[in-house]
Design a protein around this motif. Sequence first.
Motif, short mmCIF file in Angstrom:
data_model
loop_
_atom_site.label_atom_id
_atom_site.label_comp_id
_atom_site.label_asym_id
_atom_site.label_seq_id
_atom_site.Cartn_x
_atom_site.Cartn_y
_atom_site.Cartn_z
N ASN A 274 0.81 -1.21 0.00
CA ASN A 274 0.00 0.00 0.00
C ASN A 274 0.85 1.26 0.00
O ASN A 274 0.51 2.25 -0.67
CB ASN A 274 -0.93 -0.01 1.22
CG ASN A 274 -2.19 -0.80 0.98
OD1 ASN A 274 -3.14 -0.29 0.41
ND2 ASN A 274 -2.20 -2.05 1.40
N HIS A 275 1.94 1.25 0.75
CA HIS A 275 2.80 2.43 0.78
C HIS A 275 3.67 2.55 -0.48
O HIS A 275 4.10 3.64 -0.83
CB HIS A 275 3.71 2.39 2.02
CG HIS A 275 2.98 2.69 3.29
ND1 HIS A 275 2.45 3.93 3.57
CD2 HIS A 275 2.69 1.90 4.37
CE1 HIS A 275 1.87 3.91 4.76
NE2 HIS A 275 2.00 2.69 5.28
N ALA B 264 -8.90 5.38 -3.55
CA ALA B 264 -9.85 4.73 -2.64
C ALA B 264 -9.21 4.53 -1.27
O ALA B 264 -8.06 4.13 -1.17
CB ALA B 264 -10.29 3.40 -3.21
N LYS B 265 -10.00 4.78 -0.23
CA LYS B 265 -9.54 4.48 1.12
C LYS B 265 -10.58 3.65 1.87
O LYS B 265 -10.43 3.38 3.06
CB LYS B 265 -9.22 5.76 1.88
CG LYS B 265 -10.37 6.75 2.02
CD LYS B 265 -9.92 7.98 2.77
CE LYS B 265 -11.07 8.96 2.98
NZ LYS B 265 -10.64 10.16 3.74
N ASN B 266 -11.66 3.29 1.20
CA ASN B 266 -12.68 2.36 1.69
C ASN B 266 -12.82 1.26 0.65
O ASN B 266 -12.42 1.44 -0.51
CB ASN B 266 -14.04 3.05 1.84
CG ASN B 266 -14.18 3.88 3.11
OD1 ASN B 266 -15.26 3.98 3.69
ND2 ASN B 266 -13.09 4.52 3.53
N VAL C 124 -8.06 7.28 7.32
CA VAL C 124 -6.86 7.91 6.76
C VAL C 124 -6.20 6.94 5.78
O VAL C 124 -5.92 5.79 6.11
CB VAL C 124 -5.87 8.28 7.89
CG1 VAL C 124 -4.60 8.89 7.30
CG2 VAL C 124 -6.53 9.24 8.87
N ASP C 125 -5.98 7.41 4.56
CA ASP C 125 -5.42 6.56 3.51
C ASP C 125 -3.92 6.30 3.77
O ASP C 125 -3.25 7.06 4.47
CB ASP C 125 -5.59 7.24 2.16
CG ASP C 125 -5.42 6.28 1.00
OD1 ASP C 125 -5.27 5.06 1.24
OD2 ASP C 125 -5.45 6.74 -0.15
N TYR C 126 -3.40 5.22 3.18
CA TYR C 126 -1.97 4.95 3.21
C TYR C 126 -1.26 6.02 2.37
O TYR C 126 -1.66 6.30 1.23
CB TYR C 126 -1.66 3.59 2.60
CG TYR C 126 -2.05 2.41 3.46
CD1 TYR C 126 -1.17 1.90 4.43
CD2 TYR C 126 -3.28 1.78 3.30
CE1 TYR C 126 -1.51 0.82 5.22
CE2 TYR C 126 -3.64 0.69 4.09
CZ TYR C 126 -2.75 0.21 5.04
OH TYR C 126 -3.10 -0.86 5.80
N ALA D 89 7.72 1.72 2.93
CA ALA D 89 7.46 0.40 2.37
C ALA D 89 8.68 -0.51 2.55
O ALA D 89 8.54 -1.69 2.92
CB ALA D 89 7.11 0.53 0.89
N LYS D 90 9.87 0.02 2.30
CA LYS D 90 11.10 -0.77 2.49
C LYS D 90 11.27 -1.18 3.94
O LYS D 90 11.65 -2.33 4.24
CB LYS D 90 12.31 0.05 2.03
CG LYS D 90 12.40 0.25 0.52
CD LYS D 90 13.65 1.07 0.17
CE LYS D 90 13.80 1.22 -1.33
NZ LYS D 90 14.99 2.02 -1.69
#
Length: 397
Positions: A300-301, A320-322, A336-338, A345-346
């Motif tokens: 996601n990140h 989208a966050k839902n 709150v979205d990623y 992410a790493k």
Amino acid sequence: MKKAIWVSLSLSVLFLFAATVLAAETPVKGGTLTWGRGGDSVTLDLAQATDGESIKAGIQILENLVMFKKDSMDVEPQLATSWEVSKDGLVWTFKLRKGVKFHDGTPFNAHAVKVSFERVISKDHPFHKYGTWRYPALGLGPVKEVKVIDEYTVALRTEKPYAPLVANLALWLCPILSPTAIEKYKEEIGRNPVGTGPFKFVKWVKDDQIILERNEDYWGQKPHLDRIFLKAIPEVSARYMALQSGAIDIADDLDPDSIQMAKSNPNFNVIERPSINVGYLAMNTKKPLLSNKLVRQAFNHAIDKQTIVKTIFRGLAIPAKNPFPPSIWGYNDKIVDYEYNVQKAKDLLAKAGYPKGFDIELWAMPVSRGYMPEPVKTAELIQGYLAAVGINAKIVR
């Protein structure tokens, strides 16, 4: 004559907006409409349908007890005229519209509702074996009993209170079909649908077109058109060219580039609306790698959804966050979205035990849809984002 284009888009990665391009003229009775769409239907028995092309054609033929209002997800009567819920929330009683006939001339009544619903929910029903019921939980799954009270009253009982039931009944999955037709056509009812809708089924030439004609005995406002031809034109460019040449009157599910061109053409009307679709990247959590929450969070990140919105969807989408879009009841805008953050992410991959990343297969849709207009290009973008954090994704088509 102006032509029309519809656009409808979305991704879990994004929510999109729908648009259609069509010809603009004052409605007059008579004539035909040729509708260019992205593929053929699979079945016109909507209780078995899982694809949008089946739904587009089927809802012209079949109707439900209730329906969604034109511009919202609020529910209003269709074949039912009213309904009430028992105090314990377990029994929903519907009063049915009188004087309605199926396209084969047989009467619509409580018996037809019982047959149409029980064939889906009851394995013991003689018609259950004639269908494949893939999404019962989205529709009639909570219903445990269908009881005929009188000719125009039917009651549905659930095991426990289920507030969304009336919204479920508005979905394509809960149509009322002619019991006589179901018995006659058996497994072939999906190719010979008989409902109460404004259009009657005429003919289906597989992978070419479905032909519908006006139902002269329709109980509601009769359609202006004599006939509708639903043409299957899988290639987006071919669909747009057919619109330009006048071979079709409506083109839907076009790609963002075609939509932009249509907007600059004075002969076209582009109709846009909020979509109820979501495009998404699904992760198979039965695979050891993807069963790890940290890995899924890293995905996601790692993916820049905003850039995908700009480049693939040309702004006709929102991240989208839902799991469903803002137009759907229950949407939570407080989530709150990623954030797009390569280093985060790493770090998550390292914490999960994969500091050097790993190899994985990334499956791309074989066909384009309004919510995924360029599946391969989208997959290639995602492949690049994943590579930046050490994940080597092989695209499978």
